[in-house]
Design a protein around this motif. Structure first.
Motif, short mmCIF file in Angstrom:
data_model
loop_
_atom_site.label_atom_id
_atom_site.label_comp_id
_atom_site.label_asym_id
_atom_site.label_seq_id
_atom_site.Cartn_x
_atom_site.Cartn_y
_atom_site.Cartn_z
N LEU A 120 0.85 -1.19 0.00
CA LEU A 120 0.00 0.00 0.00
C LEU A 120 0.88 1.24 0.00
CD1 LEU A 120 -2.66 1.54 0.31
CD2 LEU A 120 -2.52 1.13 2.79
N LEU A 121 0.75 2.03 -1.07
CA LEU A 121 1.52 3.27 -1.17
C LEU A 121 0.76 4.42 -0.53
CD1 LEU A 121 2.80 2.89 -4.84
CD2 LEU A 121 3.97 2.27 -2.72
N SER A 122 -0.47 4.66 -1.02
CA SER A 122 -1.26 5.74 -0.44
C SER A 122 -2.69 5.66 -0.97
CB SER A 122 -0.65 7.10 -0.79
OG SER A 122 -1.34 8.14 -0.14
N VAL A 123 -3.65 5.51 -0.06
CA VAL A 123 -5.07 5.54 -0.44
C VAL A 123 -5.85 6.27 0.64
CG1 VAL A 123 -5.03 3.36 -1.74
CG2 VAL A 123 -5.57 3.33 0.71
N CYS A 124 -7.00 6.79 0.28
CA CYS A 124 -7.92 7.31 1.29
C CYS A 124 -9.09 6.36 1.46
CB CYS A 124 -8.41 8.71 0.93
SG CYS A 124 -9.30 8.80 -0.64
N TRP A 125 -9.25 5.44 0.50
CA TRP A 125 -10.31 4.43 0.57
C TRP A 125 -9.64 3.06 0.73
CZ3 TRP A 125 -15.79 5.19 -0.72
CH2 TRP A 125 -16.53 4.02 -0.71
N PHE A 126 -9.64 2.53 1.95
CA PHE A 126 -8.97 1.25 2.24
C PHE A 126 -10.04 0.17 2.35
CE2 PHE A 126 -7.31 -1.91 5.25
CZ PHE A 126 -6.08 -2.21 4.68
N GLU A 127 -10.02 -0.78 1.43
CA GLU A 127 -11.02 -1.85 1.43
C GLU A 127 -10.42 -3.14 0.91
OE1 GLU A 127 -15.45 -2.92 -0.44
OE2 GLU A 127 -14.58 -0.91 -0.70
N ILE A 128 -10.52 -4.19 1.72
CA ILE A 128 -10.04 -5.52 1.36
C ILE A 128 -11.15 -6.52 1.68
CG2 ILE A 128 -8.36 -7.34 1.85
CD1 ILE A 128 -6.38 -5.14 2.62
N ARG A 129 -11.43 -7.41 0.72
CA ARG A 129 -12.47 -8.42 0.92
C ARG A 129 -11.95 -9.78 0.46
NH1 ARG A 129 -17.60 -6.38 1.87
NH2 ARG A 129 -17.79 -4.11 1.62
N GLY A 130 -12.25 -10.81 1.24
CA GLY A 130 -11.88 -12.17 0.86
C GLY A 130 -13.02 -13.13 1.13
N LYS A 131 -13.13 -14.18 0.30
CA LYS A 131 -14.17 -15.19 0.47
C LYS A 131 -13.57 -16.58 0.33
CE LYS A 131 -17.91 -12.35 -1.51
NZ LYS A 131 -18.94 -12.27 -2.58
N ILE A 132 -14.17 -17.51 1.06
CA ILE A 132 -13.80 -18.91 0.91
C ILE A 132 -15.04 -19.76 1.15
CG2 ILE A 132 -13.10 -19.23 3.33
CD1 ILE A 132 -10.85 -21.09 2.24
N SER A 133 -15.19 -20.83 0.38
CA SER A 133 -16.34 -21.70 0.52
C SER A 133 -16.29 -22.44 1.85
CB SER A 133 -16.38 -22.71 -0.63
OG SER A 133 -17.39 -23.67 -0.43
N ILE A 134 -17.42 -22.49 2.55
CA ILE A 134 -17.49 -23.20 3.82
C ILE A 134 -17.12 -24.67 3.65
CG2 ILE A 134 -19.07 -24.00 5.64
CD1 ILE A 134 -18.40 -21.12 5.94
N SER A 135 -17.45 -25.24 2.49
CA SER A 135 -17.17 -26.66 2.26
C SER A 135 -15.68 -26.97 2.25
CB SER A 135 -17.80 -27.11 0.94
OG SER A 135 -17.24 -26.41 -0.16
N ARG A 136 -14.84 -25.95 2.09
CA ARG A 136 -13.40 -26.17 2.07
C ARG A 136 -12.80 -26.20 3.47
NH1 ARG A 136 -10.47 -23.86 -3.12
NH2 ARG A 136 -9.11 -25.48 -2.32
N LEU A 137 -13.58 -25.79 4.47
CA LEU A 137 -13.10 -25.77 5.84
C LEU A 137 -13.47 -27.06 6.56
CD1 LEU A 137 -14.16 -22.12 6.72
CD2 LEU A 137 -11.97 -22.90 5.80
N SER A 138 -12.79 -27.35 7.64
CA SER A 138 -13.11 -28.53 8.43
C SER A 138 -14.41 -28.31 9.19
CB SER A 138 -11.97 -28.84 9.41
OG SER A 138 -10.77 -29.14 8.73
#
Length: 352
Positions: A120-138
């Motif tokens: 990250l160099l410089s932003v005023c709008w900081f937004e990160i999103r991640g998804k993972i399928s529940i079926s991949r978890l124990s």
């Protein structure tokens, strides 16, 4: 340059087990653990690797995470429990403005698991999103999610906390806030000290849910100030062995409805059939604690069932009526007796 892992879900509710020697486990035990993985999990192992035994394979997956899906995810097994864990790389996430060189750039650092990570160099709008399928978890597993990053001349994160959330897509999830600047101190703009609740607590996701997606977000767009100086390496989704009796786990700090959902996710799917009557319990927490302290008889009294209180693991005691005992029905050799401390409805047997 300082390293930092910001816990999106957590607290201090982990149970540390440092004395387990997996090398001492029988081969059949390791094979049983691996049998709980799916064909999809087996396909994660690079074909270039060869193993002489399932124990060697298991230990390798615990100690040497493998890159999957074209290097966009890292996969490994939690050593104590064999639960599946992941890190989602920045390439596997939605990061606002990540491909705009003015705001972010792609870099390589030796300690990262991935070929490229985002700086990250410089932003005023900081937004990160991640998804993972529940079926991949124990299944039936407590997970915690972490932002993994380094700081380098970090700025702009000391005025406003980042809003963190973890939950199923389509739900409100669990919302917490955290300051990403490790040198964060009280400023004139903050009239009150930073309380402990300003930092993320634990939330339970799992239970009997086996479909849908788990979404993790980190957002700071309220302040409008420019911020930078992070080298973002991904979001880690780690299975943990919780001590559910530890107040630091934070379940009691959740809103009533959310807390009830969290405690219910720790109960076995068939708990309605295991608890003789539910009317006497005011909450799912009461049911959990009851099963942790008061074993119940199941299968017409031939088995005793309870939960291990600290971890929520299922435990059983098989009565003599449930076992094969040579000559047990020959009065010359064995007799059936009743003792007050026995759990079973049926009397235990005594060898004569």
């Amino acid at each position: 340059m300082k390293s930092k892992v910001s816990e999106m879900e957590g607290g201090n509710g982990e149970l540390s087990i440092d004395t387990l020697n997996l090398n001492a486990l029988p081969q059949d035990c390791i094979a049983t653990i691996i049998s709980f993985t799916s064909p999809r999990d087996a396909s994660l192992i690079p074909s270039s690797l060869s193993f002489s035994s399932k124990k060697e394979l298991y230990l390798s997956l615990c100690e040497n995470p493998v890159l999957i899906e074209g290097g966009r995810k890292s996969f490994w097994l939690e050593k104590v429990s064999g639960k599946k864990c992941y890190i989602l790389s920045p390439k596997d996430l939605y990061i606002e403005w990540v491909n705009t060189p003015t705001y972010w750039r792609w870099v390589s650092i030796p300690e990262a698991r991935f070929e490229e990570v985002s700086e990250l160099l410089s932003v005023c709008w900081f937004e990160i999103r991640g998804k993972i399928s529940i079926s991949r978890l124990s299944p039936m597993t407590l997970y915690k999610a972490y932002l993994v990053f380094k700081v380098h001349d970090v700025y702009g994160f000391d005025y406003y906390p980042v809003n963190l959330s973890v939950g199923l897509v389509g739900t409100n999830g669990s919302m917490r806030t955290a300051y990403l600047d490790p040198e964060h101190v009280l400023t004139e703009q903050q009239s009150t000290p930073v309380e402990d609740e300003m930092f993320p607590k634990a939330r339970v996701d799992g239970g009997c849910v086996c479909d849908g997606e788990l979404e993790m977000t980190a957002i700071e767009i309220d302040g409008g100030n420019w911020k930078g100086g992070l080298i973002f390496q991904g979001i880690e989704i780690r299975a943990v062995t919780p001590n559910l009796c530890d107040s630091n786990l934070g379940l009691d700090s959740l809103p009533a409805a959310e807390s009830d959902t969290a405690w219910e996710s720790l109960l076995p799917c068939q708990y309605h059939d295991l608890v003789p009557t539910l009317v006497s319990f005011s909450s799912k927490k009461d049911i959990y604690l009851s099963l942790g302290g008061n074993p119940v008889l199941i299968e017409v009294g031939w088995k005793s069932f309870w939960l291990e209180k600290a971890s929520g693991k299922k435990c059983y005691m098989l009565s003599p009526k449930e076992l094969y005992i040579e000559w047990v029905n020959t009065p010359t050799y064995w007799s059936w007796v009743r003792i007050l401390e026995a759990r079973s409805l049926f009397p235990p047997c005594r060898w004569i």
